[in-house]
Design a protein around this motif. Structure first.
Motif, PDB file in Angstrom:
ATOM      1  N   TYR A 176       0.838  -1.195   0.000  1.00 46.10           N
ATOM      2  CA  TYR A 176       0.000   0.000   0.000  1.00 46.10           C
ATOM      3  C   TYR A 176       0.878   1.253   0.000  1.00 46.10           C
ATOM      4  O   TYR A 176       1.999   1.243   0.519  1.00 46.10           O
ATOM      5  CB  TYR A 176      -0.877   0.039   1.254  1.00 46.10           C
ATOM      6  CG  TYR A 176      -1.772  -1.166   1.425  1.00 46.10           C
ATOM      7  CD1 TYR A 176      -2.930  -1.311   0.677  1.00 46.10           C
ATOM      8  CD2 TYR A 176      -1.441  -2.169   2.351  1.00 46.10           C
ATOM      9  CE1 TYR A 176      -3.753  -2.423   0.835  1.00 46.10           C
ATOM     10  CE2 TYR A 176      -2.251  -3.276   2.519  1.00 46.10           C
ATOM     11  CZ  TYR A 176      -3.407  -3.400   1.757  1.00 46.10           C
ATOM     12  OH  TYR A 176      -4.202  -4.508   1.914  1.00 46.10           O
ATOM     13  N   SER A 177       0.343   2.325  -0.552  1.00 46.49           N
ATOM     14  CA  SER A 177       1.019   3.621  -0.460  1.00 46.49           C
ATOM     15  C   SER A 177       0.073   4.643   0.149  1.00 46.49           C
ATOM     16  O   SER A 177      -1.146   4.552   0.000  1.00 46.49           O
ATOM     17  CB  SER A 177       1.504   4.089  -1.834  1.00 46.49           C
ATOM     18  OG  SER A 177       0.421   4.323  -2.723  1.00 46.49           O
ATOM     19  N   ARG A 201       3.461   6.442  -5.299  1.00 41.29           N
ATOM     20  CA  ARG A 201       2.785   5.183  -5.557  1.00 41.29           C
ATOM     21  C   ARG A 201       3.805   4.078  -5.816  1.00 41.29           C
ATOM     22  O   ARG A 201       4.899   4.318  -6.331  1.00 41.29           O
ATOM     23  CB  ARG A 201       1.821   5.303  -6.735  1.00 41.29           C
ATOM     24  CG  ARG A 201       0.680   6.272  -6.476  1.00 41.29           C
ATOM     25  CD  ARG A 201      -0.448   6.105  -7.464  1.00 41.29           C
ATOM     26  NE  ARG A 201      -1.093   4.793  -7.298  1.00 41.29           N
ATOM     27  CZ  ARG A 201      -2.215   4.450  -7.920  1.00 41.29           C
ATOM     28  NH1 ARG A 201      -2.800   5.295  -8.764  1.00 41.29           N
ATOM     29  NH2 ARG A 201      -2.742   3.255  -7.721  1.00 41.29           N
ATOM     30  N   GLU A 205       0.916  -2.203  -6.374  1.00 44.11           N
ATOM     31  CA  GLU A 205       0.317  -2.021  -5.055  1.00 44.11           C
ATOM     32  C   GLU A 205      -1.149  -2.465  -5.057  1.00 44.11           C
ATOM     33  O   GLU A 205      -1.817  -2.472  -6.092  1.00 44.11           O
ATOM     34  CB  GLU A 205       0.422  -0.554  -4.623  1.00 44.11           C
ATOM     35  CG  GLU A 205      -0.325   0.419  -5.510  1.00 44.11           C
ATOM     36  CD  GLU A 205      -0.029   1.882  -5.184  1.00 44.11           C
ATOM     37  OE1 GLU A 205       0.886   2.135  -4.379  1.00 44.11           O
ATOM     38  OE2 GLU A 205      -0.725   2.744  -5.740  1.00 44.11           O
ATOM     39  N   SER A 208      -3.913   2.642  -2.870  1.00 44.24           N
ATOM     40  CA  SER A 208      -3.201   3.870  -2.533  1.00 44.24           C
ATOM     41  C   SER A 208      -4.182   4.833  -1.885  1.00 44.24           C
ATOM     42  O   SER A 208      -5.339   4.940  -2.320  1.00 44.24           O
ATOM     43  CB  SER A 208      -2.594   4.502  -3.794  1.00 44.24           C
ATOM     44  OG  SER A 208      -1.821   5.641  -3.463  1.00 44.24           O
TER      45      SER A 208
END
Length: 231
Positions: A176-177, A201, A205, A208
């Motif tokens: 995750y970001s 990012r 992923e 986000s």
């Protein structure tokens, strides 16, 4: 009596196992940013403790110069504490898995060590906060206008050899970001994206999350989101 005793032993064993399973958590590695210190994670650390983590399950490696931001990069002494923190967390985790949360340059340092150690299979969740995984326009485009170590070959200039070599490497089971469009570092030139993608990012992923927070608020004021992501 033997039957009752056996049932009692099974019940006690089941309760003990469930209690252990509920108390056993992934060890967590918190990697701070450039010139910051482990206590920059105090909000996250305190929340983890409130959620039942023990101090021995939380690792906060202390890396890099605190007085010279432009001296730090991703090669040499900066790597050692982060590598040690990840190795120690894996060795001591009762689940055999760890979670990593990085902020700013700590995101790229953590990602580098996961890649170098080839331990992505041991990482349950990787969370990158305000990272510059695609580079900083303020650092220039490698090899042009690269004016310090932080922006150099092993730094955060756009298309630096370091970032190019890191791109696409697996970082964990879930990635995750957390980012902002008013980040004073990642968006300092007024542009947050590189190649049309926000620099914070992370490739491949799972999700986000965007907040109306600055570079440092993303670390201190999203502790609840960070902890939720690693549950």
């Amino acid at each position: 009596m033997k039957i009752i005793f056996s049932l009692l032993v099974m019940l006690i064993s089941s309760v003990s196992f469930n209690a252990f399973a509920n108390s056993c958590k992934d060890a967590v590695v918190l990697v701070h940013g450039n010139t910051a210190s482990p206590n920059s994670w105090d909000n996250t650390y305190d929340l983890l403790i409130d959620e039942g983590y023990s101090p021995s399950e939380i690792f906060r490696p202390d890396w890099g110069s605190k007085s010279c931001a432009v001296c730090n990069n991703h090669s040499g002494s900066e790597e050692t504490p982060v590598r040690q923190g990840i190795n120690d967390a894996i060795a001591q985790s009762c689940t055999g898995k760890i979670d990593i949360i990085g902020h700013s340059m700590g995101v790229t340092l953590a990602a580098q060590q996961v890649s170098k150690l080839a331990v992505s299979s041991s990482v349950d969740t990787f969370v990158g906060i305000a990272g510059a995984l695609r580079g900083l326009w303020s650092c220039g485009v490698y090899p042009y206008n690269v004016w310090n170590s932080t922006c150099g070959y092993y730094g955060l200039s756009v298309q630096s050899p370091f970032l190019d070599s890191l791109y696409g490497t697996p970082l964990g089971d879930k990635v995750y970001s957390i980012k902002s469009n008013i980040d004073q570092i990642v968006c300092s030139t007024g542009v947050c994206s590189v190649g049309g993608v926000h620099s914070s990012r992370i490739w491949n992923e799972d999700a986000s999350y965007t907040y109306v927070l600055g570079h440092f608020g993303l670390q201190t004021d999203t502790a609840t989101q960070q902890v939720n992501l690693i549950q």
